[in-house]
Design a protein around this motif. Structure first.
Motif, PDB file in Angstrom:
ATOM      1  N   MET A 243      24.179  19.874 -13.367  1.00 29.16           N
ATOM      2  CA  MET A 243      24.243  21.817 -15.302  1.00 29.16           C
ATOM      3  C   MET A 243      25.375  21.607 -15.288  1.00 29.16           C
ATOM      4  N   LYS A 249      21.193  20.667 -20.046  1.00 33.03           N
ATOM      5  CA  LYS A 249      19.816  21.377 -20.364  1.00 33.03           C
ATOM      6  C   LYS A 249      19.061  21.280 -19.308  1.00 33.03           C
ATOM      7  N   GLY A 250      18.505  20.670 -18.753  1.00 29.48           N
ATOM      8  CA  GLY A 250      17.976  20.236 -17.571  1.00 29.48           C
ATOM      9  C   GLY A 250      17.871  19.417 -16.691  1.00 29.48           C
ATOM     10  N   PHE A 257       9.368  18.733 -12.997  1.00 25.66           N
ATOM     11  CA  PHE A 257       8.320  19.535 -13.927  1.00 25.66           C
ATOM     12  C   PHE A 257       7.403  18.782 -13.643  1.00 25.66           C
TER      13      PHE A 257
ATOM     14  N   GLU B 252      15.180  24.229 -16.501  1.00 22.52           N
ATOM     15  CA  GLU B 252      16.143  23.873 -17.983  1.00 22.52           C
ATOM     16  C   GLU B 252      15.943  24.856 -18.862  1.00 22.52           C
ATOM     17  N   THR B 253      16.777  25.188 -19.575  1.00 22.37           N
ATOM     18  CA  THR B 253      16.846  26.179 -20.031  1.00 22.37           C
ATOM     19  C   THR B 253      17.245  25.289 -21.417  1.00 22.37           C
ATOM     20  N   GLY B 286      18.468  28.123 -25.742  1.00 19.93           N
ATOM     21  CA  GLY B 286      18.327  28.747 -24.569  1.00 19.93           C
ATOM     22  C   GLY B 286      19.827  30.441 -24.062  1.00 19.93           C
ATOM     23  N   PHE B 300      15.118  30.527 -19.795  1.00 15.54           N
ATOM     24  CA  PHE B 300      15.363  29.415 -18.653  1.00 15.54           C
ATOM     25  C   PHE B 300      13.539  29.386 -17.726  1.00 15.54           C
ATOM     26  N   ARG B 301      13.563  27.613 -17.673  1.00 21.06           N
ATOM     27  CA  ARG B 301      12.060  27.246 -17.526  1.00 21.06           C
ATOM     28  C   ARG B 301      12.180  27.028 -15.930  1.00 21.06           C
ATOM     29  N   ALA B 302      11.730  27.126 -15.281  1.00 21.43           N
ATOM     30  CA  ALA B 302      10.978  26.221 -13.707  1.00 21.43           C
ATOM     31  C   ALA B 302      10.264  26.177 -12.543  1.00 21.43           C
TER      32      ALA B 302
END
Lengths: 376, 376, 376, 376
Positions: A243, A249-250, A257, B252-253, B286, B300-302
């Motif tokens: 990162m 970005k991911g 995911f 991810e952002t 983001g 952000f996502r996890a």
């Protein structure tokens, strides 16, 4: 512990990397470093600057007769273009009114950096924020890769997607490592042709694109990283490394995911008896369980956003006047996913070498090797 | 700099968190800490243990009359079940042959941890690797959130997906923060009902599921993190924080992996003139450009993998005999995505508080506040 | 890497130490920890509090059946007096107007701490600044000593001076370790009697005294620390460890300040051929050359200033009124040099264990042992 | 946080320093850096090499038009003698059998370093262990001093003793800073003449000498460092900085070892009412109480051992043959205490700048300045 410190501006004298903690006795292959730098500058969709500049790493310290001493290794990458920039960039004195940039470019560090560092000229921010910095990480990363390679650990990767052109295959890298194409770094020639066409389409519209890269680590034994403190988790450390690469970005590992969308029975890698212990038939975990390597191949993917400098120019504001303007296009790459892949490999190799050296300790390559071999 | 150290085994005496670097003068709301711990234990699909145990944080140091002193704050979470485990877990002496676990559980730290720490009993690994550790991170995270809140910075989030049931909406958290459901933490009641049905289906088959959580930070000014060294990049630091949460396999952002699939013109957030400077109409980044906050909301996502302990038992190998066995099911959650979301919020708040305190310095809350207000 | 985090106020619930990075498989001797705590509380010249309180360490995490797990080890030292202080110290709520201290005490953290943390009550500073904190460092240090002891490395020491009563002998610790007196920790009974008389004289006048302690490390092989970066220098790291002990104002190794007064020919330790390599007839370097252990005994000395709380009271100012007052005497030790020696041993053991674990790496005691034995 | 990384071999291409964490907007005075380097090379008793080489710092990054950008600042010091060493030192390839050194020199890193790094040639150790490294610390230290100077904080010092010729005066640096002699850096001309005579006597016998330096910091407000964790103690951090300087064997602050010999009433600095608060009439604490600056002048002393390379040659052993030999005299300084003083000032300035930047945070010099002014 191996640590890397980088310095240098995009149009300054050059870039500097200091690698601390390398053991003594590592033979450094300079040719491989320069080859890696050439890959970073290559790839369908790159602009003019890349073809002019050919980076050549120079070692300033820590190596004698091609072998590390155990002292900090300094790599210097000369900016060949510096003579054209000296008049407005020289540390010793220059005219800072030249090449001033006040139209903050969307997707870049300009806006936040000007606020943070109290600058009225984005030049003072972008020179360091630029992805030019990654060149010296590639050089340092190649040295770390050479260290890992002595232990039988290899780091490689490929371009998995360019824009929406995505490769869904699961490749077996223990069989085919390195068979990717030199054009864009993809594995599948047909998909790569589609990707090139997509890049051409973007270029035609003054647009840009990004993509997805996949990284693989073969030969890493179980137990690197740790389940005992959250800061030591291997996935957390490698995710940060990836990162930290400009434009990423991911980050995901294993199914990533995709794991969130399946049931447990479709995700976890069962174990079966095998000669001398056990084996797995799947590697959906990407080689990491409980924050530690589990002996399987490490698999990481990183998502690169499209290059934020568009030839057609995005809407923005001139910080000096407050008026709307079009963002300038200092650089004209359309796609740099292969470069990103090269940098991600380097970032991974650097952090992994650090993880490995923490577990093994050791002051010489021989010591690291014998300790690695003694691991279960 | 704020740093967190955690300790404690899942069935030991309890969990310990030491937060160093908090400024003096922060009023700590213990009720909010315990409320947060209750959320962590809640959520449709949780097993029996969670309903029995109700965590209550006790502060052992660093706070006097509810106000921080500037000294390290220790939070202790008693394991209420310890009396049932003392006979096989007591530090002072116990019978380690009880509760021995040799059938290494896929998806857990068991296999790698046994190799790493030379253990023949996975109990000696899993006790620390367990997600029980996250309870004390939630407590510490709530204190960090309270610090951020003094500066007008809020951390929140929701459950975006459970298995394949995914919410594709873009929510405006400045308008609706906190309006998520208490059942699963989702925003859309219809989707949540579908998610519950999916959990029921998994449960019926002795299976498990994971999901995706989304985190939001409102009120953060531009310029946190830095573009000047890769280690200081805000996205890298927050990604590591989230990836260090047990079961998270991807982070991810902004548009994240989606950014890789679009063209540059569809990704970068243009700027437009506005009163007192400029504004954006989108936030696909983001809230982070060049490794720094840009003044927009952080997003952000996890991705959480399904819980690796399946009631129906996965295939594995008994490390003691080398024979195939079914993995034991010590714990019986089917879904813990809301817990994961709570932990991710905490992990984010801890790292963000650290980033904020590095930029602001300061020994008292008043000092931090006035310095924050003085930022551009 | 082994790191120690401590927390806890002098009259709070207790003191906390978290030791991270200990290998799995270390058998912890709790009796030895408590014995060490008893020595810290002993010594001619100590006041009433020490005789009442007998510290007993409790392990909260990281140890199962007396053996480390490789997870963070938490040690808790209950403050037995807490019930008498709860009303004005409780984190959960208390009356902070009780036991307020505004007459800033010279030689203490009061003045600087009140300025730094914006406090009007020195209680909020002194509770953490107090040397009470060292108790838990002694406990943690004893665990580190036990780790070092597995490798054949011992840490010991003695009181070399009390006030101006100084022992000028060069002791050979490989022969006589541990033969110091229990009264004050001195080696020479006649000098110790003089020292006790000096303490009595100080006590009679409401005054205090300090002294000098000498630390010794036997069994350490060559090459710990490093000459390659200044931060890794063994003498720098151990000096910081000793200087971090409350009341220590000076640190030296080998001849120390005496080396500055001699000629080179009287300082450097010549080498002579010996069976299997070479030997030295002197150890004026204190076992460190070029920032690394050289295989000889490590010798460090630390100077402790007199206890700053004098029964007779020093002149000072009341921060609340600005008026001159006499500093309060909350504690009534006259001399605590033996305690200081115990803490210095602990501080040295902690830092040395960290240095050792960085060079050896390793996750289990067996691994560390075999790697240590393999060193040249 | 400001951190310094150094690299480079004594006879390699040059020395590298990377300073991270400097705020943007600091005007760097290159002339002052080179002047400082000249002082480091000066002093009665220095050998031939110093007079030939005149170091000139070059800035490679982090500065534009003499002003820092907030990015890492790289300083490069070319080794002017490299052309004479290239044949046996070049990283790219060279003849390592030339200039081999196997007679391990007492007092140097040779013995321990060869064991640690598995070397049969001490050249591979001494090139980095050499005090040549301190040149680049002096350059970096001067930049840090310039930063401190913007806040009104000055770092200075003098030579207090050469061999047994010691100056016992207590100087008031707020009145007389800088009035030391250029010959040896002492304050008292009569003593300095005696010191020069002592150096002549040592030289005549092929011997060497060391000495004691005293460092002073004026203008530092109260509350730098911290009493809250032992790692943050200002005295511990500055002691480590000084002890990390080659040849330093002891460090003390305030009365230092002298404090151990006095009674409490003769050591602690009483406070008296004064306009706007309180004042002290003494500074025996050296400006540090409870691990924090207390607003008085910081006073540190460091003891330098005699230079370990004696013209007359010490007894030692040839590592290749095991036979007794005389240690080689590659360098011919008799006394380098003024150089040591210069390096100690630099080491102090670097660590102090780091401490200051941690408390103040900030990204620009203006921010640091206004925050410093707002401190109590």
């Amino acid at each position: 512990m191996i640590t890397l410190t980088t310095a240098g501006e995009s149009h300054g004298k050059g870039l500097v990397a200091v690698l601390e903690g390398l053991p003594a006795g590592l033979t450094v292959d300079m040719g491989a470093i320069n080859a890696r730098l050439a890959v970073r500058a290559s790839g369908y969709g790159r602009g003019a600057r890349q073809t002019i500049e050919r980076d050549e790493a120079e070692i300033l310290s820590g190596v004698r007769n091609r072998v590390t001493l155990g002292s900090p290794v300094t790599v210097f990458l000369c900016n060949r273009d510096y003579e054209n920039w000296e008049a407005c960039m020289a540390p010793e004195g220059c005219d800072v009114s030249v090449r001033k940039l006040t139209g903050v470019r969307p997707g870049h560090a300009d806006y936040a950096g000007m606020k943070k560092f109290g600058q009225s000229d984005a030049r003072n921010v972008l020179e360091r924020a630029s992805a030019r910095e990654t060149a010296v990480r590639v050089a340092a990363g190649e040295i770390c890769r050479q260290l890992l390679s002595v232990l039988g650990v290899s780091v490689s990767g490929y371009v998995r997607a360019v824009g929406a052109v995505e490769d869904g295959m699961e490749y077996d890298f223990s069989a085919i490592a390195g068979e990717r194409s030199a054009v864009l770094g993809m594995m599948d020639p047909a998909l790569e042709r589609k990707a090139c066409a997509f890049i051409d389409a973007c270029a035609a519209e003054g647009d840009t694109c990004g993509g997805i890269v996949e990284l693989r680590v073969l030969g890493l034994k179980a137990g690197f990283g740790s389940c005992m403190t959250y800061r030591e988790k291997l996935d957390a450390r490698l995710a940060a490394a990836l990162m930290s690469v400009q434009a990423v970005k991911g980050v995901e590992t294993g199914l990533g995911f995709g794991a969130a969308r399946r049931r447990g029975s479709e995700v976890h890698d069962e174990l079966f008896p095998a000669e001398g212990g056990c084996m797995r038939r799947t590697n959906r975990a990407g080689g990491i369980e409980g924050g530690m390597s589990n002996g399987e191949e490490l698999v990481f993917r990183a998502a690169m956003k499209p290059i934020p400098t568009l030839k057609r120019g995005l809407n923005t504001v001139d910080a000096a006047t407050g008026k709307p303007v079009r963002a300038a296009a200092e650089r004209s790459d359309v796609c740099a996913v292969l470069a990103c892949e090269t940098v991600c490999e380097a970032a991974l190799a650097i952090e992994l070498a650090s993880v490995v050296s923490e577990r093994l300790g050791g002051d010489t390559v021989e010591e690291l090797k014998s300790r690695y071999e003694a691991l279960a």
